[in-house]
Motif scaffolding. Structure first.
Motif, mmCIF file in Angstrom:
data_model
loop_
_atom_site.group_PDB
_atom_site.id
_atom_site.type_symbol
_atom_site.label_atom_id
_atom_site.label_comp_id
_atom_site.label_asym_id
_atom_site.label_seq_id
_atom_site.Cartn_x
_atom_site.Cartn_y
_atom_site.Cartn_z
ATOM 1 N N ALA A 170 0.846 -1.201 0.000
ATOM 2 C CA ALA A 170 0.000 0.000 0.000
ATOM 3 C C ALA A 170 0.886 1.257 0.000
ATOM 4 N N ARG A 171 1.971 1.173 0.778
ATOM 5 C CA ARG A 171 2.925 2.299 0.846
ATOM 6 C C ARG A 171 4.327 1.868 0.421
ATOM 7 N N LEU A 172 4.396 0.975 -0.554
ATOM 8 C CA LEU A 172 5.720 0.586 -1.079
ATOM 9 C C LEU A 172 6.402 1.797 -1.721
ATOM 10 N N TRP A 173 5.595 2.716 -2.219
ATOM 11 C CA TRP A 173 6.140 3.963 -2.782
ATOM 12 C C TRP A 173 7.059 4.630 -1.762
ATOM 13 N N ASN A 174 6.564 4.696 -0.514
ATOM 14 C CA ASN A 174 7.346 5.358 0.544
ATOM 15 C C ASN A 174 8.627 4.588 0.836
ATOM 16 N N ALA A 175 8.520 3.254 0.866
ATOM 17 C CA ALA A 175 9.712 2.435 1.140
ATOM 18 C C ALA A 175 10.754 2.659 0.052
ATOM 19 N N SER A 176 10.291 2.708 -1.185
ATOM 20 C CA SER A 176 11.204 2.849 -2.316
ATOM 21 C C SER A 176 11.911 4.212 -2.285
ATOM 22 N N ILE A 177 11.135 5.260 -2.002
ATOM 23 C CA ILE A 177 11.746 6.605 -1.930
ATOM 24 C C ILE A 177 12.729 6.685 -0.758
ATOM 25 N N ALA A 178 12.360 6.094 0.364
ATOM 26 C CA ALA A 178 13.216 6.208 1.555
ATOM 27 C C ALA A 178 14.514 5.412 1.407
ATOM 28 N N THR A 179 14.469 4.275 0.723
ATOM 29 C CA THR A 179 15.656 3.417 0.634
ATOM 30 C C THR A 179 16.429 3.608 -0.672
ATOM 31 N N ILE A 181 15.629 1.919 -3.171
ATOM 32 C CA ILE A 181 15.498 0.608 -3.846
ATOM 33 C C ILE A 181 14.298 0.684 -4.787
ATOM 34 N N PRO A 182 14.516 0.420 -6.084
ATOM 35 C CA PRO A 182 13.393 0.551 -7.023
ATOM 36 C C PRO A 182 12.248 -0.418 -6.695
ATOM 37 N N ILE A 183 11.050 -0.010 -7.078
ATOM 38 C CA ILE A 183 9.851 -0.837 -6.868
ATOM 39 C C ILE A 183 10.076 -2.234 -7.465
ATOM 40 N N SER A 184 10.689 -2.284 -8.650
ATOM 41 C CA SER A 184 10.875 -3.586 -9.332
ATOM 42 C C SER A 184 11.826 -4.493 -8.541
ATOM 43 N N GLU A 185 12.786 -3.895 -7.853
ATOM 44 C CA GLU A 185 13.736 -4.681 -7.040
ATOM 45 C C GLU A 185 12.992 -5.363 -5.890
ATOM 46 N N TYR A 186 12.098 -4.597 -5.265
ATOM 47 C CA TYR A 186 11.261 -5.203 -4.223
ATOM 48 C C TYR A 186 10.366 -6.276 -4.845
ATOM 49 N N ALA A 187 9.722 -5.901 -5.950
ATOM 50 C CA ALA A 187 8.664 -6.759 -6.526
ATOM 51 C C ALA A 187 9.194 -8.107 -7.000
ATOM 52 N N ARG A 188 10.476 -8.154 -7.396
ATOM 53 C CA ARG A 188 10.966 -9.401 -7.991
ATOM 54 C C ARG A 188 11.006 -10.556 -6.984
ATOM 55 N N HIS A 189 10.895 -10.231 -5.706
ATOM 56 C CA HIS A 189 10.882 -11.293 -4.689
ATOM 57 C C HIS A 189 9.473 -11.804 -4.396
ATOM 58 N N PHE A 190 8.497 -11.281 -5.099
ATOM 59 C CA PHE A 190 7.103 -11.626 -4.792
ATOM 60 C C PHE A 190 6.369 -12.148 -6.024
ATOM 61 N N ASP A 191 5.383 -13.013 -5.760
ATOM 62 C CA ASP A 191 4.514 -13.488 -6.844
ATOM 63 C C ASP A 191 3.421 -12.472 -7.139
ATOM 64 N N SER A 192 3.074 -11.685 -6.130
ATOM 65 C CA SER A 192 2.104 -10.609 -6.359
ATOM 66 C C SER A 192 2.445 -9.417 -5.479
ATOM 67 N N VAL A 193 2.129 -8.252 -6.020
ATOM 68 C CA VAL A 193 2.384 -6.996 -5.313
ATOM 69 C C VAL A 193 1.124 -6.157 -5.395
ATOM 70 N N SER A 194 0.741 -5.573 -4.253
ATOM 71 C CA SER A 194 -0.399 -4.659 -4.259
ATOM 72 C C SER A 194 0.113 -3.263 -3.909
ATOM 73 N N LEU A 195 -0.327 -2.274 -4.668
ATOM 74 C CA LEU A 195 0.096 -0.881 -4.450
ATOM 75 C C LEU A 195 -1.140 0.006 -4.372
ATOM 76 N N CYS A 196 -1.114 1.000 -3.489
ATOM 77 C CA CYS A 196 -2.261 1.914 -3.384
ATOM 78 C C CYS A 196 -1.929 3.282 -3.975
ATOM 79 N N PHE A 197 -2.898 3.849 -4.673
ATOM 80 C CA PHE A 197 -2.750 5.217 -5.180
ATOM 81 C C PHE A 197 -3.387 6.233 -4.242
#
Ligand SMILES: Cc1ncc(COP(=O)(O)O)c(C=O)c1O
Length: 353
Positions: A170-179, A181-197
């Motif tokens: 939901a707030r992966l955007w915040n994690a990515s900006i803070a670290t 680490i690109p969203i895709s780098e996080y996402a590649r470890h998961f079979d599904s990713v949910s993001l909130c706008f």
């Protein structure tokens, strides 16, 4: 009123409304809404996944994903303070017929060792462990970031054990900006990713899930079953696209302001606030030691023009977002000082009665 209760309270900006007004639309249940399709392709690219599916809310994204990954009677592993376990109406049981195994976390995260101990061995008595869910950032822990190295290790184990991985981002955007680490780098470890706008990005409605084409095909079925097949949803997708293009990078400002406010709150007498948890846009602090009820505290603060929200009897949450400026943080600090004065008097009057 300075409203720090949640980052979901933002109003669409005039420019965002213009993008919504101008959106080309079609019937998305027919797969014919060009703006929804553009958003889904944009997210598939951003996450490095084959496909994506626009959904009504973060809850719908999580629950559709859980259903698409599991069979009734399976067990899913989550963190004990996670949104899925605490704030989604028992939907894993209600909608997917699965049982939830909550792990005690540290600042919202857990380790590969904990997962290893929790995966059920094959035995006629046990449910089958099917899915591991990670929340990043973690709302109830105070916007904390799940350490990347732990994600890597857990994902490796999941693959070895043939388990699926879902990211409540939901707030992966915040994690990515803070670290960084690109969203895709996080996402590649998961079979599904949910993001909130509709959180830090400031769109009025909407979330999205991404994964393999096969996963998204199944998810589309569940989305329809849950009543989430929307028609001219491009009006909403246009806001989401605008939000990504204009409000993603600026999240660092929310983080800077949260840090400033958190550092001040930590100096207040009898406040418990682990500054290590103030990693993104959420501050959670406890006024238990002050002997004041949380609701009373937020009511007093509201009378000074600042709104925060209680998270437990004596825990208070403040969230920075699109509509919170540097000046608002200064005014919030001034209001907190005043409230602290009032509490002093209030505590005395209570003890006299
Ligand atoms: C971490 C997390 N996941 C999921 C959700 C659910 O989002 P929604 O309110 O859009 O259903 C939230 C909402 O605050 C959240 O904080």
């Amino acid at each position: 009123m300075i409203d720090l209760r949640s980052d979901t309270l933002t109003q669409p900006t005039p420019e965002m409304r213009k993008a919504m007004f101008n959106a080309r639309v079609g019937d998305d249940v027919f797969g014919e809404d060009p703006t929804v399709n553009a958003l889904q392709e944009k997210i598939a690219r951003l996450t490095g996944k084959e496909a994506a599916l626009f959904v009504a809310s973060g809850t719908m994204g999580n629950q559709v994903s859980i259903n698409a990954h599991t069979q009734p009677g399976n067990e899913i592993i989550v963190e004990a303070n996670s949104h899925i376990f605490n704030y989604e109406c028992g939907s894993p049981a209600l909608l997917s017929g699965v049982q939830v195994m909550p792990l005690p976390g540290f600042r919202g995260s857990f380790t590969v060792g904990q997962v290893e101990e929790t995966i059920r061995p094959e035995n006629v008595h046990h449910p089958k462990t099917a899915l591991i869910c990670i929340e990043n950032t973690h709302n109830r822990a105070g916007g904390t970031i799940f350490p990347y190295q732990d994600i890597e290790q857990i994902s490796l184990l999941a693959r070895e054990q043939n388990l699926k991985m879902h990211l409540d981002g939901a707030r992966l955007w915040n994690a990515s900006i803070a670290t960084g680490i690109p969203i895709s780098e996080y996402a590649r470890h998961f079979d599904s990713v949910s993001l909130c706008f509709s959180k830090g990005l400031g769109a009025p409605v909407g979330s999205i899930i991404a994964g393999s084409q096969e996963f998204i095909d199944r998810a589309r079925y569940y989305r329809k079953a849950y009543g989430g097949g929307m028609r001219q949803a491009g009006i909403l997708a246009a806001a989401a696209i605008y939000a990504m293009d204009h409000h993603f990078e600026r999240l660092s400002e929310d983080h800077r302001r949260a840090k400033k406010l958190g550092e001040f709150i930590a100096t207040l007498p009898d406040v418990e606030l682990d500054l290590e948890t103030v990693q993104t846009n959420i501050i959670i602090f406890d006024i238990r030691k002050r002997g004041v009820d949380g609701q009373k505290f937020v009511d007093l603060l509201a009378s000074e023009g600042v709104r925060m929200i209680t998270f437990a009897r004596t825990k208070i949450r403040a969230v920075t977002h699109l509509h919170i400026s540097d000046m608002d943080i200064e005014q919030t600090i001034a209001a907190l000082k005043k409230v602290y004065d009032k509490i002093e008097k209030h505590t005395i009057s209570v003890s006299k009665n």
